[in-house]
Design a protein around this motif. Structure first.
Motif, PDB file in Angstrom:
ATOM      1  N   SER A  84     -51.257 -39.440   9.124  1.00  0.00           N
ATOM      2  CA  SER A  84     -51.323 -38.365  10.077  1.00  0.00           C
ATOM      3  C   SER A  84     -51.109 -36.941   9.540  1.00  0.00           C
ATOM      4  CB  SER A  84     -50.361 -38.585  11.438  1.00  0.00           C
ATOM      5  OG  SER A  84     -50.504 -39.628  11.858  1.00  0.00           O
ATOM      6  N   LEU A  85     -52.027 -37.079   8.234  1.00  0.00           N
ATOM      7  CA  LEU A  85     -51.616 -35.775   7.363  1.00  0.00           C
ATOM      8  C   LEU A  85     -51.967 -34.517   7.986  1.00  0.00           C
ATOM      9  CD1 LEU A  85     -52.705 -37.540   4.017  1.00  0.00           C
ATOM     10  CD2 LEU A  85     -50.709 -36.030   4.641  1.00  0.00           C
ATOM     11  N   LYS A  86     -51.523 -33.378   7.778  1.00  0.00           N
ATOM     12  CA  LYS A  86     -51.367 -31.946   8.372  1.00  0.00           C
ATOM     13  C   LYS A  86     -51.940 -30.914   7.330  1.00  0.00           C
ATOM     14  CE  LYS A  86     -47.944 -33.325  11.663  1.00  0.00           C
ATOM     15  NZ  LYS A  86     -46.478 -32.585  12.417  1.00  0.00           N
ATOM     16  N   PRO A  87     -52.420 -29.919   7.718  1.00  0.00           N
ATOM     17  CA  PRO A  87     -52.588 -29.062   6.665  1.00  0.00           C
ATOM     18  C   PRO A  87     -51.605 -28.447   5.990  1.00  0.00           C
ATOM     19  CG  PRO A  87     -54.073 -28.673   8.478  1.00  0.00           C
ATOM     20  CD  PRO A  87     -53.095 -29.751   8.858  1.00  0.00           C
ATOM     21  N   GLU A  88     -50.354 -28.496   6.646  1.00  0.00           N
ATOM     22  CA  GLU A  88     -49.164 -28.120   5.985  1.00  0.00           C
ATOM     23  C   GLU A  88     -48.542 -29.056   5.099  1.00  0.00           C
ATOM     24  OE1 GLU A  88     -49.982 -28.119   9.253  1.00  0.00           O
ATOM     25  OE2 GLU A  88     -47.964 -28.618  10.332  1.00  0.00           O
ATOM     26  N   ASP A  89     -49.060 -30.248   4.982  1.00  0.00           N
ATOM     27  CA  ASP A  89     -48.626 -31.281   3.912  1.00  0.00           C
ATOM     28  C   ASP A  89     -49.324 -31.032   2.596  1.00  0.00           C
ATOM     29  OD1 ASP A  89     -48.796 -33.673   6.414  1.00  0.00           O
ATOM     30  OD2 ASP A  89     -47.046 -32.662   5.660  1.00  0.00           O
ATOM     31  N   THR A  90     -50.337 -29.974   2.594  1.00  0.00           N
ATOM     32  CA  THR A  90     -50.874 -29.447   1.273  1.00  0.00           C
ATOM     33  C   THR A  90     -50.071 -29.090   0.286  1.00  0.00           C
ATOM     34  OG1 THR A  90     -53.167 -29.076   2.259  1.00  0.00           O
ATOM     35  CG2 THR A  90     -52.551 -27.870  -0.027  1.00  0.00           C
ATOM     36  N   ALA A  91     -49.906 -29.753  -0.998  1.00  0.00           N
ATOM     37  CA  ALA A  91     -49.056 -29.145  -1.926  1.00  0.00           C
ATOM     38  C   ALA A  91     -49.294 -30.007  -3.320  1.00  0.00           C
ATOM     39  CB  ALA A  91     -47.615 -29.508  -1.434  1.00  0.00           C
ATOM     40  N   MET A  92     -48.716 -29.766  -4.349  1.00  0.00           N
ATOM     41  CA  MET A  92     -48.301 -30.477  -5.271  1.00  0.00           C
ATOM     42  C   MET A  92     -47.371 -31.434  -5.278  1.00  0.00           C
ATOM     43  SD  MET A  92     -49.882 -31.273  -8.582  1.00  0.00           S
ATOM     44  CE  MET A  92     -50.639 -29.814  -9.077  1.00  0.00           C
ATOM     45  N   TYR A  93     -47.392 -32.729  -5.395  1.00  0.00           N
ATOM     46  CA  TYR A  93     -46.505 -33.813  -5.122  1.00  0.00           C
ATOM     47  C   TYR A  93     -46.133 -34.423  -6.489  1.00  0.00           C
ATOM     48  CZ  TYR A  93     -47.128 -34.028  -0.116  1.00  0.00           C
ATOM     49  OH  TYR A  93     -47.310 -33.399   1.294  1.00  0.00           O
ATOM     50  N   TYR A  94     -44.827 -34.639  -6.561  1.00  0.00           N
ATOM     51  CA  TYR A  94     -44.117 -34.979  -7.741  1.00  0.00           C
ATOM     52  C   TYR A  94     -43.368 -36.384  -7.666  1.00  0.00           C
ATOM     53  CZ  TYR A  94     -45.092 -30.329  -9.530  1.00  0.00           C
ATOM     54  OH  TYR A  94     -45.879 -29.136  -9.910  1.00  0.00           O
ATOM     55  N   CYS A  95     -43.146 -37.360  -8.401  1.00  0.00           N
ATOM     56  CA  CYS A  95     -42.188 -38.212  -8.224  1.00  0.00           C
ATOM     57  C   CYS A  95     -41.143 -38.076  -9.219  1.00  0.00           C
ATOM     58  CB  CYS A  95     -42.586 -39.751  -8.150  1.00  0.00           C
ATOM     59  SG  CYS A  95     -42.986 -40.217  -9.908  1.00  0.00           S
ATOM     60  N   ALA A  96     -39.876 -38.463  -8.798  1.00  0.00           N
ATOM     61  CA  ALA A  96     -38.600 -38.266  -9.660  1.00  0.00           C
ATOM     62  C   ALA A  96     -37.817 -39.270  -9.907  1.00  0.00           C
ATOM     63  CB  ALA A  96     -37.915 -36.877  -9.414  1.00  0.00           C
ATOM     64  N   ALA A  97     -36.979 -39.433 -10.818  1.00  0.00           N
ATOM     65  CA  ALA A  97     -35.858 -40.860 -10.714  1.00  0.00           C
ATOM     66  C   ALA A  97     -34.852 -40.331 -11.573  1.00  0.00           C
ATOM     67  CB  ALA A  97     -36.713 -41.927 -11.625  1.00  0.00           C
ATOM     68  N   ASP A  98     -33.822 -40.874 -11.296  1.00  0.00           N
ATOM     69  CA  ASP A  98     -32.560 -40.580 -11.997  1.00  0.00           C
ATOM     70  C   ASP A  98     -31.626 -42.019 -12.170  1.00  0.00           C
ATOM     71  OD1 ASP A  98     -30.931 -37.803 -12.759  1.00  0.00           O
ATOM     72  OD2 ASP A  98     -29.649 -39.524 -12.408  1.00  0.00           O
ATOM     73  N   TYR A  99     -30.818 -42.048 -13.037  1.00  0.00           N
ATOM     74  CA  TYR A  99     -30.042 -43.365 -13.225  1.00  0.00           C
ATOM     75  C   TYR A  99     -28.723 -42.994 -12.076  1.00  0.00           C
ATOM     76  CZ  TYR A  99     -32.482 -44.575 -17.427  1.00  0.00           C
ATOM     77  OH  TYR A  99     -33.442 -44.893 -18.267  1.00  0.00           O
ATOM     78  N   HIS A 100     -28.471 -41.693 -11.716  1.00  0.00           N
ATOM     79  CA  HIS A 100     -27.270 -41.808 -10.838  1.00  0.00           C
ATOM     80  C   HIS A 100     -27.493 -41.837  -9.719  1.00  0.00           C
ATOM     81  CE1 HIS A 100     -26.317 -39.664 -14.728  1.00  0.00           C
ATOM     82  NE2 HIS A 100     -24.942 -40.304 -14.889  1.00  0.00           N
ATOM     83  N   CYS A 101     -26.674 -42.404  -8.855  1.00  0.00           N
ATOM     84  CA  CYS A 101     -26.970 -42.420  -7.287  1.00  0.00           C
ATOM     85  C   CYS A 101     -26.414 -40.942  -6.826  1.00  0.00           C
ATOM     86  CB  CYS A 101     -25.931 -43.531  -6.674  1.00  0.00           C
ATOM     87  SG  CYS A 101     -26.794 -45.108  -7.104  1.00  0.00           S
ATOM     88  N   THR A 102     -26.686 -40.703  -5.626  1.00  0.00           N
ATOM     89  CA  THR A 102     -26.330 -39.309  -5.126  1.00  0.00           C
ATOM     90  C   THR A 102     -26.218 -39.356  -3.781  1.00  0.00           C
ATOM     91  OG1 THR A 102     -27.001 -36.711  -4.935  1.00  0.00           O
ATOM     92  CG2 THR A 102     -28.889 -38.646  -4.954  1.00  0.00           C
ATOM     93  N   VAL A 103     -25.291 -38.508  -3.067  1.00  0.00           N
ATOM     94  CA  VAL A 103     -25.248 -38.398  -1.708  1.00  0.00           C
ATOM     95  C   VAL A 103     -26.271 -37.465  -1.111  1.00  0.00           C
ATOM     96  CG1 VAL A 103     -22.774 -38.731  -1.598  1.00  0.00           C
ATOM     97  CG2 VAL A 103     -23.603 -36.567  -1.886  1.00  0.00           C
ATOM     98  N   THR A 104     -27.154 -36.761  -1.983  1.00  0.00           N
ATOM     99  CA  THR A 104     -28.121 -35.739  -1.796  1.00  0.00           C
ATOM    100  C   THR A 104     -29.407 -36.430  -2.336  1.00  0.00           C
ATOM    101  OG1 THR A 104     -27.527 -34.178  -3.356  1.00  0.00           O
ATOM    102  CG2 THR A 104     -26.737 -33.987  -0.939  1.00  0.00           C
ATOM    103  N   PRO A 105     -30.012 -37.413  -1.740  1.00  0.00           N
ATOM    104  CA  PRO A 105     -31.179 -37.909  -2.700  1.00  0.00           C
ATOM    105  C   PRO A 105     -32.513 -37.228  -2.526  1.00  0.00           C
ATOM    106  CG  PRO A 105     -30.797 -39.125  -0.738  1.00  0.00           C
ATOM    107  CD  PRO A 105     -29.342 -38.283  -0.848  1.00  0.00           C
ATOM    108  N   ARG A 106     -32.548 -36.330  -1.790  1.00  0.00           N
ATOM    109  CA  ARG A 106     -33.636 -35.312  -1.647  1.00  0.00           C
ATOM    110  C   ARG A 106     -33.572 -33.772  -2.114  1.00  0.00           C
ATOM    111  NH1 ARG A 106     -34.692 -34.246   3.170  1.00  0.00           N
ATOM    112  NH2 ARG A 106     -33.139 -35.252   4.453  1.00  0.00           N
TER     113      ARG A 106
END
Length: 124
Positions: A84-106
């Motif tokens: 259900s993609l919307k025009p406002e979803d238009t963007a460059m999308y990146y994936c990311a990773a880290d060895y540490h857990c976090t309470v703010t994962p986003r």
């Protein structure tokens, strides 16, 4: 060291679907947090979805119910199913990773390893 390579971006009409993939190379065994982020020119990078090694997920309110993050550990690949993609979803999308857990994962600041990005364009 970890290398991330995204794929699956493209152009789609509103209401359509795309699945992004992020292949993870290197020492992946201790990665705790992985996420998808997006950015448009002049705006800050936004956390779209994240998943932790215990399977817990989190989503931005703007994509809840439309996007699903998942991972295939056997293939060392992270996915983002976007429906259900919307025009406002238009963007460059990146994936990311880290060895540490976090309470703010986003939060982008919590991630050390980043891919090069894949463009998603949604037309109305």
């Amino acid at each position: 060291q970890v290398q991330l390579v995204e794929s699956g971006g493209g152009s789609v009409q509103a209401g359509g679907s795309l699945r992004l993939s992020c292949a993870v190379f290197g020492y992946t065994y201790s990665l705790c947090s992985m996420g998808w982020f997006r950015q448009t020119p002049g705006k800050e990078r936004e956390g779209v979805a994240a998943i932790e090694s215990n399977g817990s997920t989190s989503y931005a309110d703007s994509v809840k119910g439309r996007f699903t993050i998942s991972q295939d550990n056997a293939k060392n690949t992270l996915y983002l199913q976007m429906n259900s993609l919307k025009p406002e979803d238009t963007a460059m999308y990146y994936c990311a990773a880290d060895y540490h857990c976090t309470v703010t994962p986003r939060s982008p600041a919590r991630y050390y390893y980043w891919g090069q990005g894949t463009q998603v364009t949604v037309s109305s």
